[in-house]
Write an enzyme that holds these catalytic residues in place. Sequence first.
Site, PDB file in Angstrom:
ATOM      1  N   ALA A 638       0.859  -1.174   0.000  1.00 51.58           N
ATOM      2  CA  ALA A 638       0.000   0.000   0.000  1.00 51.58           C
ATOM      3  C   ALA A 638       0.891   1.219   0.000  1.00 51.58           C
ATOM      4  O   ALA A 638       1.652   1.446   0.935  1.00 51.58           O
ATOM      5  CB  ALA A 638      -0.892  -0.006   1.228  1.00 51.58           C
ATOM      6  N   ASP A 759      14.440  10.735   4.368  1.00 52.98           N
ATOM      7  CA  ASP A 759      13.678   9.642   4.997  1.00 52.98           C
ATOM      8  C   ASP A 759      14.378   8.316   4.750  1.00 52.98           C
ATOM      9  O   ASP A 759      13.761   7.307   4.393  1.00 52.98           O
ATOM     10  CB  ASP A 759      12.255   9.605   4.432  1.00 52.98           C
ATOM     11  CG  ASP A 759      11.333   8.739   5.300  1.00 52.98           C
ATOM     12  OD1 ASP A 759      11.754   8.369   6.425  1.00 52.98           O
ATOM     13  OD2 ASP A 759      10.228   8.410   4.846  1.00 52.98           O
TER      14      ASP A 759
END
EC number: 2.7.10.1
Length: 997
Positions: A638, A759
Amino acid sequence: MKGGRRGVGPSPGQQEPTSFPAVSATQTKEEVLLDMRAIGAELGWLTWPLDQGEKPGWEVIQRTLNGSQLYTYSVCNVGEREQDNWLRTTFIQRRPAASRVFVELQFIVRDCNSFDASSLTCKETFNLFTSESDADVGTTFRKGQFKKVATIAPDEITSKGEMRINTETRVVENLSRKGFYLAFQDIGACVALISTRVYYKTCPATVKSLASFPETVAGGENQALREVSGACVDNAVSEELPRIYCTVDGEWVVPVGQCQCKPGYEEVKDACQECQPGFFKAVASGDKCELCPANTQRLGSGALFCPCTDGFYRAPTDPSTGPCSGLPSAPRDLVATTTQLSAGKLLLTWGPPEDTGGRIDITYNIECQRCEGIVCQPCGEKIRYEPASTGLTDTKVSVSELDAHLNYTFIVEAHSGVSRFASQATPRSSRPPSTSALTTSLHYTDPPKITAMRLVERTSTSLSLSWDVSSRPRVRSIRYELTYRKKDDNLDVTTYVVLLLEKNFVQISDLAPGTAYLFRVQALGSDGSPGGSSIEEQFETSSEGRLTQNNPAVIFGAAVGGAAMLFIVVVILFLCRRRRNSNSRQGPEDTYFSSSEQLKPLKTYVDPHTYEDPNVAVLKFATEIHPSHITKQKVIGAGEFGEVYRGILKVPARKEVAVAIKTLKPGYTEKQRQDFLSEASIMGQFSHQNIIRLEGVVTKCKDFFKHAMIVTEYMENGALDRYLKDHDGEFPSFQLVGMLRGIAAGMKYLSDMSYVHRDLAARNILVNNTLECKVSDFGLSRVLEDEPEGTYTTSGGKIPIRWTAPEAIAYRKFTSASDVWSFGIVMWEVMAFGERPYWDMSNHEVMKAINEAFRLPAPMDCPSTVYQLMLQCWLQDRSKRPRFGDIVNLLDKLLRSPDSLKTIADFDPRISIRLPSTSGSDGSPFRSVSEWLESIKMSQYSENFACAGVVTMDHVLQMKNEDIKNIGVRLPGHLKRIAYSILGLKDQTSTLSVFAV
Ligand code: AMP
């Protein structure tokens, strides 16, 4: 025999000594039945005839000899006719086995000549008789019951004045009744019987050849050798019952059935004693204990064998009493020589190991691997070895059927009879370099093939091109030869420009506007020779004055990247023979490139948000894919904007490839769509083995909300954090460091392009089926908005706190140095197999701890060098942190010398034990083994513990490392996890030892 015989031949009862060897000098023992002298008093012997008239027969005479009282019997009726005087002893009890007794007589016989007139009837002998009886018959005497034993004659006769004592011994055989009498018959001699001693002989109790035999009465005439059974002494054994013979003379002869000391014992003075410490005896034998041989452990006393010391082994064919041998060292000087390039043939040769481990049965096995990055796979069946790939006794092998463009790693292993045992003890993945493996790489590369060439960008005067390479052999750099010319059919003179390039992209400027050019690119082999197939494409510059970009900076940026690696510029002028002098069509745009024009700084990342219209950026950096070329197969994840699918990309005339397809959920705003596609705009600018590769995008669809897609290469093993969690403990440090090296290389590339990731975390690294790690997740919005790991900062953005450097948290200073901090956290995640950094501490606790100079402790089993690098990445002062280039170099060094990974950083279960817990979740002791196993995520072993009878925590606490192994925990990582947890439970952290697997 006491006394001996002199002058008189043996009587019928006497035996010659047997010819058997006596087994020892043990004295024959005499058991006395009657000793006249020892009695020292009147003997009460019977004389006959009872009524003797004037001349009595045998008389008792008391004498003094050498000062002691002596009773003797005498008779001296010389000159008297028909003398028949008897003297009978008292009843002599016989011992049951004593069927043969000796009668020793001392006596004096007077010389008949010393008597004058009466000498005619004078005798100088007397007779010895015996009579058997089961009971004492008292004074009853019947001559007829006596049998003659012998006539006793003196050796020396006593004349007047001097007394001569004779000693004679006679044997009385075959006695069978309870007792017997002796009788002396005088028939007219002058005799004095001074001593009568009756005895029998025994073989004394003895130990012969480690068997003990009881005292045995010597045999008689019918049983000259008496067979006696014995018993082995303590700790001795014998296959047959030990036996020996006792001779008539009371001597032991011919022992049969030897006893031997048991294993672990040796003979010392008729007994079996334990072997001394450091000695051993493996079998029952008459041998002495032996000193433990080379490379064995010295056990205590009584050892049956000496086990091998660690690292040494015995092959099944080795005697268990022999020395143990070590593994051979690696074969030396492995060399590969190409013998027949066209047949893909080479010869591997090497020298025998320096240390054969003390063995002569050295053989060699060859293993061939094809390595991509850190992952190696067997070369497969196709490769041929001559004479063979295993069991070679010669130090060479010929290898054929190799593919020209691939890298092969050949491992030559020296084996000996003990290698099998070492490999059983040491899993292949953790085979120490000291074992018999020597790895050498044979770089056998042909130039790779170019599979596709595409236009990246064009202006009226420049074209930017890039191309794909078929495979990525492990050569440091591939060089390309790009040749181009203007496409002009009618030209008589054609100018070819040849560029030698080190990158698979280039920007060519100073071209003619609106003109078609033909480009041919070919990769060069490692020796510089062109090879493989070339590819030719035609591209056209845009018409004069028409720029496709609104941002000139972008053009500059892209141009420099492609041109930076220009190496040589060669211009070849081909003149058509027919039109040698013609130059009419050659325009000023055919100017030749100079190298100075091409050497510009490295390509820099362009933020797609700097574009007024982000859609333009997408068009610029990403290839548009027609939706019909994409087949979605299955949802695999997802994403932030929609599902991620696995699928197939099939572009006409190209091989189909597995891809990941990120979709944009219907109903998104234009802003969200742009954000979604901005990831493609960023990704499309990168081309590096450790950066996820963009295949293209789907944007130009009428119903684009439904169809907007980002298509990337497919990474079979998904996200790194999940992958490592699923394979906890399965990889050695070397492999983990190899993964980190890939990530660092990708990050170096990004930082070189001035891209700050913001990140970097294991969840954003993807892993393919060869375990190659690639940096992914280049979305811009996620740092600011929907990052699940993020926490809101005062300035409104969301930051993944546990991965982010303090200065980035505090004042949003995101730089490559803050990416380095995050890389340190990724290192920790990787070495801890996907463990969550700072475990269950809250974000707030993490920030507080970092500000107080707390840093994550070393993960379990983390090489010290790797942990040191982590700590460097976490330096508060960002300028002191290493740069990605430094990190790649260091990791490369570690990988090149695996010894550098051997020292393990201190691991403190008191801090790090959150991994293997010390107590239940509420801090109380574990109530069950399964609760404990669950807490350390090792539930899969519940059954193993139960089957082994480890059912209480008390049992668990008693377990040793060996026990954990024995119940079936094989993976080194799992073994350690369980062992450390037990240590933590015991709270014996001070005595931590590195767990040996
Ligand atoms: P992302 O939106 O990039 O975080 O992707 C969500 C999830 O989809 C990832 O955690 C992966 O499990 C999976 N995924 C994304 N890209 C790929 C890919 N290229 N290959 C395989 N799996 C992928």
